[in-house]
Structure formats: C-alpha cells, structure tokens
Write an enzyme that holds these catalytic residues in place. Structure first.
Site, PDB file in Angstrom:
ATOM      1  N   GLY A 130      19.285 -16.528  -3.434  1.00  0.00           N
ATOM      2  CA  GLY A 130      19.825 -15.611  -2.426  1.00  0.00           C
ATOM      3  C   GLY A 130      18.854 -14.464  -2.203  1.00  0.00           C
ATOM      4  O   GLY A 130      17.648 -14.610  -2.425  1.00  0.00           O
ATOM      5  N   SER A 131      19.388 -13.322  -1.812  1.00  0.00           N
ATOM      6  CA  SER A 131      18.509 -12.206  -1.463  1.00  0.00           C
ATOM      7  C   SER A 131      18.011 -11.480  -2.724  1.00  0.00           C
ATOM      8  O   SER A 131      18.626 -11.565  -3.797  1.00  0.00           O
ATOM      9  CB  SER A 131      19.255 -11.212  -0.587  1.00  0.00           C
ATOM     10  OG  SER A 131      20.290 -10.614  -1.329  1.00  0.00           O
TER      11      SER A 131
ATOM     12  N   PRO B  68      29.035 -23.519  -4.327  1.00  0.00           N
ATOM     13  CA  PRO B  68      28.250 -23.576  -3.091  1.00  0.00           C
ATOM     14  C   PRO B  68      28.724 -22.470  -2.162  1.00  0.00           C
ATOM     15  O   PRO B  68      29.879 -22.060  -2.246  1.00  0.00           O
ATOM     16  CB  PRO B  68      28.584 -24.950  -2.492  1.00  0.00           C
ATOM     17  CG  PRO B  68      29.633 -25.564  -3.350  1.00  0.00           C
ATOM     18  CD  PRO B  68      30.018 -24.608  -4.426  1.00  0.00           C
ATOM     19  N   ASP B  69      27.862 -22.016  -1.292  1.00  0.00           N
ATOM     20  CA  ASP B  69      28.278 -20.998  -0.327  1.00  0.00           C
ATOM     21  C   ASP B  69      29.403 -21.545   0.550  1.00  0.00           C
ATOM     22  O   ASP B  69      29.416 -22.732   0.890  1.00  0.00           O
ATOM     23  CB  ASP B  69      27.083 -20.605   0.549  1.00  0.00           C
ATOM     24  CG  ASP B  69      27.363 -19.352   1.347  1.00  0.00           C
ATOM     25  OD1 ASP B  69      26.876 -18.285   0.930  1.00  0.00           O
ATOM     26  OD2 ASP B  69      28.065 -19.431   2.369  1.00  0.00           O
TER      27      ASP B  69
ATOM     28  N   GLU C  71      15.775 -17.407  -7.333  1.00  0.00           N
ATOM     29  CA  GLU C  71      14.937 -17.764  -6.185  1.00  0.00           C
ATOM     30  C   GLU C  71      15.339 -16.837  -5.049  1.00  0.00           C
ATOM     31  O   GLU C  71      16.427 -16.984  -4.492  1.00  0.00           O
ATOM     32  CB  GLU C  71      15.184 -19.220  -5.780  1.00  0.00           C
ATOM     33  CG  GLU C  71      14.838 -20.227  -6.854  1.00  0.00           C
ATOM     34  CD  GLU C  71      13.344 -20.453  -6.983  1.00  0.00           C
ATOM     35  OE1 GLU C  71      12.919 -20.922  -8.039  1.00  0.00           O
ATOM     36  OE2 GLU C  71      12.608 -20.141  -6.019  1.00  0.00           O
ATOM     37  N   LEU C  72      14.463 -15.901  -4.682  1.00  0.00           N
ATOM     38  CA  LEU C  72      14.888 -14.811  -3.803  1.00  0.00           C
ATOM     39  C   LEU C  72      14.138 -14.829  -2.462  1.00  0.00           C
ATOM     40  O   LEU C  72      13.732 -15.873  -1.996  1.00  0.00           O
ATOM     41  CB  LEU C  72      14.751 -13.491  -4.553  1.00  0.00           C
ATOM     42  CG  LEU C  72      15.419 -13.498  -5.953  1.00  0.00           C
ATOM     43  CD1 LEU C  72      15.162 -12.215  -6.698  1.00  0.00           C
ATOM     44  CD2 LEU C  72      16.905 -13.799  -5.858  1.00  0.00           C
TER      45      LEU C  72
ATOM     46  N   TRP D  46      23.556 -20.530   1.730  1.00  0.00           N
ATOM     47  CA  TRP D  46      24.094 -21.264   2.879  1.00  0.00           C
ATOM     48  C   TRP D  46      23.021 -21.915   3.738  1.00  0.00           C
ATOM     49  O   TRP D  46      23.333 -22.727   4.604  1.00  0.00           O
ATOM     50  CB  TRP D  46      24.892 -20.300   3.769  1.00  0.00           C
ATOM     51  CG  TRP D  46      24.202 -18.967   3.971  1.00  0.00           C
ATOM     52  CD1 TRP D  46      24.472 -17.823   3.266  1.00  0.00           C
ATOM     53  CD2 TRP D  46      23.149 -18.638   4.880  1.00  0.00           C
ATOM     54  NE1 TRP D  46      23.649 -16.802   3.683  1.00  0.00           N
ATOM     55  CE2 TRP D  46      22.824 -17.276   4.681  1.00  0.00           C
ATOM     56  CE3 TRP D  46      22.439 -19.351   5.848  1.00  0.00           C
ATOM     57  CZ2 TRP D  46      21.828 -16.620   5.404  1.00  0.00           C
ATOM     58  CZ3 TRP D  46      21.442 -18.702   6.559  1.00  0.00           C
ATOM     59  CH2 TRP D  46      21.149 -17.360   6.333  1.00  0.00           C
ATOM     60  N   ASN D  47      21.765 -21.550   3.540  1.00  0.00           N
ATOM     61  CA  ASN D  47      20.775 -21.936   4.559  1.00  0.00           C
ATOM     62  C   ASN D  47      20.349 -23.399   4.478  1.00  0.00           C
ATOM     63  O   ASN D  47      19.930 -23.973   5.475  1.00  0.00           O
ATOM     64  CB  ASN D  47      19.553 -21.018   4.494  1.00  0.00           C
ATOM     65  CG  ASN D  47      18.871 -21.067   3.164  1.00  0.00           C
ATOM     66  OD1 ASN D  47      19.486 -21.361   2.142  1.00  0.00           O
ATOM     67  ND2 ASN D  47      17.586 -20.795   3.144  1.00  0.00           N
TER      68      ASN D  47
ATOM     69  N   CYS E 181      13.658 -19.600   3.057  1.00  0.00           N
ATOM     70  CA  CYS E 181      13.010 -18.574   2.233  1.00  0.00           C
ATOM     71  C   CYS E 181      11.489 -18.661   2.298  1.00  0.00           C
ATOM     72  O   CYS E 181      10.811 -17.659   2.175  1.00  0.00           O
ATOM     73  CB  CYS E 181      13.497 -18.685   0.796  1.00  0.00           C
ATOM     74  SG  CYS E 181      13.275 -20.334   0.123  1.00  0.00           S
TER      75      CYS E 181
ATOM     76  N   GLU F 170      12.278  -8.634   5.085  1.00  0.00           N
ATOM     77  CA  GLU F 170      12.486 -10.025   5.458  1.00  0.00           C
ATOM     78  C   GLU F 170      13.494 -10.085   6.615  1.00  0.00           C
ATOM     79  O   GLU F 170      14.563  -9.488   6.525  1.00  0.00           O
ATOM     80  CB  GLU F 170      13.037 -10.767   4.246  1.00  0.00           C
ATOM     81  CG  GLU F 170      13.220 -12.243   4.465  1.00  0.00           C
ATOM     82  CD  GLU F 170      13.891 -12.914   3.273  1.00  0.00           C
ATOM     83  OE1 GLU F 170      14.816 -12.322   2.704  1.00  0.00           O
ATOM     84  OE2 GLU F 170      13.481 -14.030   2.932  1.00  0.00           O
TER      85      GLU F 170
HETATM   86  P1  NAD Z   1      22.962 -12.625  -0.184  1.00  0.00           P
HETATM   87  O1  NAD Z   1      22.227 -12.205  -1.393  1.00  0.00           O
HETATM   88  O2  NAD Z   1      23.914 -11.667   0.425  1.00  0.00           O
HETATM   89  O3  NAD Z   1      23.802 -13.948  -0.474  1.00  0.00           O
HETATM   90  C1  NAD Z   1      23.182 -15.100  -1.007  1.00  0.00           C
HETATM   91  C2  NAD Z   1      24.221 -15.887  -1.797  1.00  0.00           C
HETATM   92  O4  NAD Z   1      24.636 -15.140  -2.931  1.00  0.00           O
HETATM   93  C3  NAD Z   1      25.489 -16.125  -0.977  1.00  0.00           C
HETATM   94  O5  NAD Z   1      25.900 -17.442  -1.228  1.00  0.00           O
HETATM   95  C4  NAD Z   1      26.473 -15.108  -1.519  1.00  0.00           C
HETATM   96  O6  NAD Z   1      27.801 -15.554  -1.386  1.00  0.00           O
HETATM   97  C5  NAD Z   1      26.057 -15.012  -2.962  1.00  0.00           C
HETATM   98  N1  NAD Z   1      26.388 -13.746  -3.602  1.00  0.00           N
HETATM   99  C6  NAD Z   1      26.506 -12.520  -3.025  1.00  0.00           C
HETATM  100  N2  NAD Z   1      26.798 -11.593  -3.959  1.00  0.00           N
HETATM  101  C7  NAD Z   1      26.849 -12.230  -5.146  1.00  0.00           C
HETATM  102  C8  NAD Z   1      27.073 -11.815  -6.492  1.00  0.00           C
HETATM  103  N3  NAD Z   1      27.313 -10.547  -6.790  1.00  0.00           N
HETATM  104  N4  NAD Z   1      27.027 -12.737  -7.460  1.00  0.00           N
HETATM  105  C9  NAD Z   1      26.784 -14.023  -7.175  1.00  0.00           C
HETATM  106  N5  NAD Z   1      26.558 -14.484  -5.929  1.00  0.00           N
HETATM  107  C10 NAD Z   1      26.578 -13.604  -4.923  1.00  0.00           C
HETATM  108  O7  NAD Z   1      21.875 -13.106   0.857  1.00  0.00           O
HETATM  109  P2  NAD Z   1      22.065 -13.663   2.303  1.00  0.00           P
HETATM  110  O8  NAD Z   1      21.672 -12.579   3.235  1.00  0.00           O
HETATM  111  O9  NAD Z   1      23.379 -14.343   2.483  1.00  0.00           O
HETATM  112  O10 NAD Z   1      20.963 -14.855   2.237  1.00  0.00           O
HETATM  113  C11 NAD Z   1      19.685 -14.712   2.687  1.00  0.00           C
HETATM  114  C12 NAD Z   1      18.755 -14.349   1.550  1.00  0.00           C
HETATM  115  O11 NAD Z   1      18.705 -15.379   0.593  1.00  0.00           O
HETATM  116  C13 NAD Z   1      17.360 -14.165   2.065  1.00  0.00           C
HETATM  117  O12 NAD Z   1      16.810 -13.007   1.486  1.00  0.00           O
HETATM  118  C14 NAD Z   1      16.622 -15.383   1.574  1.00  0.00           C
HETATM  119  O13 NAD Z   1      15.269 -15.215   1.371  1.00  0.00           O
HETATM  120  C15 NAD Z   1      17.326 -15.703   0.319  1.00  0.00           C
HETATM  121  N6  NAD Z   1      17.169 -17.141   0.041  1.00  0.00           N
HETATM  122  C16 NAD Z   1      16.216 -17.513  -0.844  1.00  0.00           C
HETATM  123  C17 NAD Z   1      15.983 -18.866  -1.131  1.00  0.00           C
HETATM  124  C18 NAD Z   1      14.930 -19.285  -2.142  1.00  0.00           C
HETATM  125  O14 NAD Z   1      14.893 -20.440  -2.535  1.00  0.00           O
HETATM  126  N7  NAD Z   1      14.063 -18.405  -2.597  1.00  0.00           N
HETATM  127  C19 NAD Z   1      16.756 -19.830  -0.490  1.00  0.00           C
HETATM  128  C20 NAD Z   1      17.714 -19.414   0.410  1.00  0.00           C
HETATM  129  C21 NAD Z   1      17.934 -18.053   0.661  1.00  0.00           C
END
Ligand code: NAD
Length: 535
Positions: free
Chosen positions: A250-251, A200-201, A272-273, A175-176, A306, A404
C-alpha cells in the site's frame, strides 16, 4: 479456456455515453461469499465497477471476532500443512497454474470490472500469477532445503541451516492488481509451510475470492487460507496485529504505521510501498521503441501501478524528437470500459483517485506547467476516466514533482548528461523502480547500477524486472522494506535456524590440559584455517 463470466447487458463500445451496466451470473457472489470468515448475519459491503459506478454484488463484512476466529482456524491447520512435503505443496501450485490459465476469461472479466483496467493490462496479472506459481513450484525445494554450513571447527563441528515456517502470515493486499496482489504474496508463504490470513482490499474482493476458490480446487487443505473482508484501518490492521509475519502492500504513509506496529511486537514485516519512478531516455536510444514503451509504462492500469513511470528524463539532444513520437501516441490512445481486447487505457478506480489526479494536474497547471497531452476528466466515458496526461515545466513548487500521483500523469524533464539524469532519477525519497533506454546495453547496465531503485529495467519500463520471478523485487528508501520474488520472496516467510553438532571434543579446554596450552593450540588451529582458505 472457459467462457467469459460476466454478461454486459448490451454492447459497451468505446467512448459511448453511459456505458451499459454489467451483471454477474446469478449465484456467483453468494458462492464466493461463503469463503469469507464473517458473522452469520454479517453486514454487507458493496462491490461496484468503476467502469460505470454501478453495483455488482454485496459481500459480507468481517468483524474483529471474525479475524480472531480466522487466526484460530489457521493456527490449527498450519502444523498439518507444514508436515506435508515441499514437493506436495509445489504440485498444488502447478495445478493452480493450470487452473488460472483455464479460467482466465472469467478472471480477466472480474479484474477489469473491479479495477477498471483494460483487458491487456488485466492479462498481465494472469501472467504474473502463473509465473510466480511456476517459479516457486519449481524452485521451492532448492530455496527451502537444509543447507550444510562450515562449522566452527571443520569436521568436528557439523552445522546445518534449517528453514521453518513462521506460523500464520497476515497479508493485506491493495486494490490496484485485484488478482496479482491478492494471491502472489500468498503463494510463497503457503509453499514455505505457513497458514495465511488475508484481507484483500474491498475493491478487489470478487477477483481475490475467485482466485482463492481456484486455490482450494488445486488442493489447498481446508483451514490453511482464511479470508476476511473489511476496511484497512480496522480489519486490515487487525489481521496484521495478530500475524506471525506481516505482508503489507500500500502507500508509504500506511506502511510506516504498519511497520511501527510490527516493530512494537518484534514481528518481521515486508512492506511494498509507493514510488516516483523515472525513465531515462539517453541520446543513443531507439526513440520509437522508447516512446512505445513509455506509453505502456506510464499508463498501464491508468498509472495505478506502483512501478509505473511518473517521470520522463530525456537527454536534450533527442528530447524533441522523442516527444513528437510520444505525445502523438498518447493523444491517439483509446480509452474505454469494454470487457474486450483493444483499449489502451481504462478507468481510475474511484472518485478519490480521480480527485488526486485532478488536483495534481490543476496544481501544476496553475503554477505554470504546460500540458502536452490530456489534462481533463472524461465523465462521458465513465465516472472516473481521466485522459492520459503529459506535463512539461514541472517545478519543485508543484505537488506532482515529488509526490506519487498513482494515476495517468507523467512529467517531462530535460538533461544534458547521463550524470545529470542519474542525479535527477535519484532526486526522490522513493526508490522502487526505474528504466534506462539506450542502445548500448553495457552503458545501460552501468547507469542502472547508479540508480537507487530496487528494480531497474534497461530498454523496458517495468515488466522485464517485475516478471523476472527468480530475482528480488521491492523498494529502497521510502518505497519499502523486504522483497517479493526470488529467494528473498520465500525466505522472508521462514525462521532460519542453525543446528550445530559438536563431535569428538568440545570447543573448550579438555580435562588435564592447562587453559594456556589449549589457547595456544587454538591459535595454531586458527592460523591453519586462515592458511587453508576457510571462511
Ligand atoms: P493506502 O495506504 O491508503 O491503502 C492501501 C491498502 O492498505 C488498502 O487496501 C487499505 O485498505 C489498507 N490499509 C489502510 N490502512 C491500513 C491499516 N492501518 N492497516 C492495514 N491496512 C490498511 O493506499 P492507497 O492510496 O489505497 O493505495 C495506493 C498506494 O499503494 C500507492 O502509494 C501505491 O504506490 C501503493 N501500492 C504499492 C504497491 C507495491 O507493490 N509497492 C502495489 C500497490 C499499491
């Protein structure tokens, strides 16, 4: 350039109480919703703006059946798409490049409304998308063309390496960065001849759908890109569970479970985490430039980036002078929910993000850290605004030392040598991005090479490496697997195949020649190949 798309009902000047509600033009959400694969009478999911917490629109929610349907349609469309020439596919991307620039005002409005960031930070997303379009459109033929490789026996074995699309790539975007993260990972996947199913988110869906509409307008054939909407654990997971290749952002926590699922199916995945990125300001740095850059690199998108900087590592000789510049600038930052240029920082995206930032600051404060700037929420500006915050005296007992934050919070550390700085920068389980400030560029390069991060910026915080689209970007250690950008960013979406044609004689004894004689002949040939410098 088009007019702005979104109409604020009245002016929403910076730091005014109760920012005005924003209204989307009639019909926009309904039009965008038609691109979503969902049941005819789908349940809806609300889109809200973090600027006010107000409702913007409702979009349909997909089901698991919708995901199955999307994969069937994408699978049917993919072979025809892959049969088009790379040049045709690349031309479509150059058209997308122009469309994104032409419609940038509406895109900026949507990005800002969905994410809560400032216009300047939203503009970075436009820059990113057009940069990725241009790079891959110009370089795809080179990245994907068949390559002659040295055969087993020179001349007699003619070997070529081919790259085929994986099939249907599943993309789960965060979403960011509502525009950039929703489309830039799709661009090389499509160019390599894949179809894509993307989720997409839900907090970024309007922007993502508008960008997919532009992709359609640029000439993407029907069926090749399928869009579903829904939560991550259900719909996001369903998308990745059916993919021929997984692209997840995501995370680290979620990334680990995505990787486990992909491994179970023996499917490749690019992840990409998270990050806990450090900026080192060396004793010889230009301190004013470093302080300016630190403000941009820590607080961009309110730290929900990120690659943003969460740790400032300062050489003790300049620490105080640097902090004088930096803290003054942080205290002067303008916060606001305006769809206009000029603010320095916007809102966090949600209550969850606000809670996380608040918890990290309060935990550190209660355990003895000093707050040099910021340190409180600003609900009078908007429900999820939090001040840009600088902490010193952060220790290993405090959550923000190693976890983080993903918010507008940076911790300051002092070191007495470059070696100590490298050690501290590497003292994290992550390895996404880092920065080194020094006026001696060769020293900066040498320090960069010792930092365990996928990208390191010398005299910049993140954007120099991020915008270098020809070079790979991604995480070491717990920050991910795989890379976006450059050759790696498109090769990952291909199956590489070696085709070797054997001429004249086999690599085996020919009829009538005893095996021992053949083996001796092969030994002579091997020696000759080594002497000839063949690889
Ligand atoms: P999150 O992992 O909870 O969610 C991230 C995304 O994954 C969301 O869109 C969510 O809906 C989706 N998701 C959740 N569970 C899932 C599953 N089981 N299968 C598939 N998709 C799923 O993280 P968050 O707290 O919403 O986002 C912030 C994190 O994302 C931070 O740690 C950040 O560093 C990371 N991030 C990394 C990058 C990068 O390019 N490295 C970019 C943006 C965000």
């Amino acid at each position: 350039m088009t007019e702005s798309l979104v109409v604020p009902t009245e002016s929403s000047a910076s730091q005014k109480p109760s920012p005005a509600p924003y209204v989307l033009p009639a019909g926009l959400a309904e039009r965008l919703a038609r691109r979503v694969v969902a049941p005819a009478r789908a349940q809806t999911q609300p889109c809200v703006t973090p600027f006010t917490g107000g409702h913007l629109a409702d979009l349909p929610a997909s089901t698991i059946d919708s995901v199955d349907h999307a994969y069937r349609a994408a699978g049917e469309a993919q072979p025809r798409w892959a049969a088009q020439s790379i040049a045709d596919r690349a031309r479509m991307l150059l058209r997308l490049h122009d469309l994104v620039l032409r419609h940038q005002d509406e895109l900026l409005d949507l990005i800002q409304l969905e994410s809560g960031k400032t216009r300047r930070q939203a503009f970075e997303e436009v820059l990113d998308v057009v940069g990725v379009c241009r790079h891959y459109a110009r370089k795809a033929s080179e990245y994907l063309r068949p390559r002659k490789r040295l055969g087993a026996i020179p001349v007699l074995t003619q070997t070529v390496e081919l790259r085929h699309p994986k099939g249907v790539v599943g993309v789960v975007a965060p979403w960011n960065y509502p525009l950039s993260m929703s489309i830039t990972d799709i661009i090389p996947a499509l160019l390599a001849g894949n179809a894509v199913v993307v989720r997409p988110d839900e907090k970024a869906a309007l922007t993502a759908l508008r960008s997919f509409e532009l992709l359609d307008q640029a000439g993407l054939p029907e069926g090749v890109l399928q869009v579903v909407l829904g939560d991550g654990p259900t719909i996001g997971k369903a998308v990745l569970d059916r993919a021929d290749y997984v692209m997840y952002t995501g995370s680290t926590r979620t990334g680990r479970s995505v990787a486990r699922d992909a491994a179970e199916r023996l499917i490749g995945a690019s992840l990409e985490l998270g990050g806990k990125n450090a900026m080192y300001v060396a004793a010889d740095a230009n301190l004013k430039a470093a302080a300016d850059c630190a403000v941009r690199s820590v607080f961009s998108s309110a730290g929900q980036l990120c690659v943003s900087i969460e740790r400032l590592v300062l050489h003790e000789e300049i620490a105080q002078e640097f902090l004088t510049h930096f803290v003054t600038k942080v205290r002067d930052m303008r916060l606001g929910p305006d769809l206009a240029w000029g603010n320095d920082m916007g809102s966090l995206i949600s209550q969850q993000q606000l809670d996380r930032v608040t918890a990290h600051v309060e935990d550190a404060r209660s355990k003895g850290a000093s707050v040099l700037a910021g340190g409180r929420a600003r609900p009078e500006i908007g429900p999820y605004f939090y001040e840009p915050t600088v902490l010193e005296g952060v220790t290993a007992t405090m959550a923000c030392r190693d976890e983080e934050t993903f918010g507008p919070l940076v911790s300051v550390y002092r070191v007495s040598t470059d070696d100590e700085a490298v050690e501290l920068a590497n003292d994290t389980s992550y390895g996404l991005n880092a920065s080194v400030f020094t006026q001696d560029v060769s020293r900066g390069r040498a320090l960069a090479a010792r930092i365990k991060a996928g990208t390191v910026n010398v005299n910049d915080g993140y954007i120099a490496a991020w915008a270098s689209n020809g070079a790979p970007m991604g995480g070491m250690r717990q920050s991910g697997v795989g890379r976006r950008h450059g050759a790696e960013g498109i090769h990952k979406y291909t199956e590489v195949q070696t085709v070797a044609v054997q001429h004249v004689m086999p690599i085996a004894p020919v009829k009538g020649v005893p095996e021992k004689v053949w083996a001796r002949g092969m030994v002579l040939a091997l020696k000759a190949m080594k002497a000839g410098g063949l690889s």
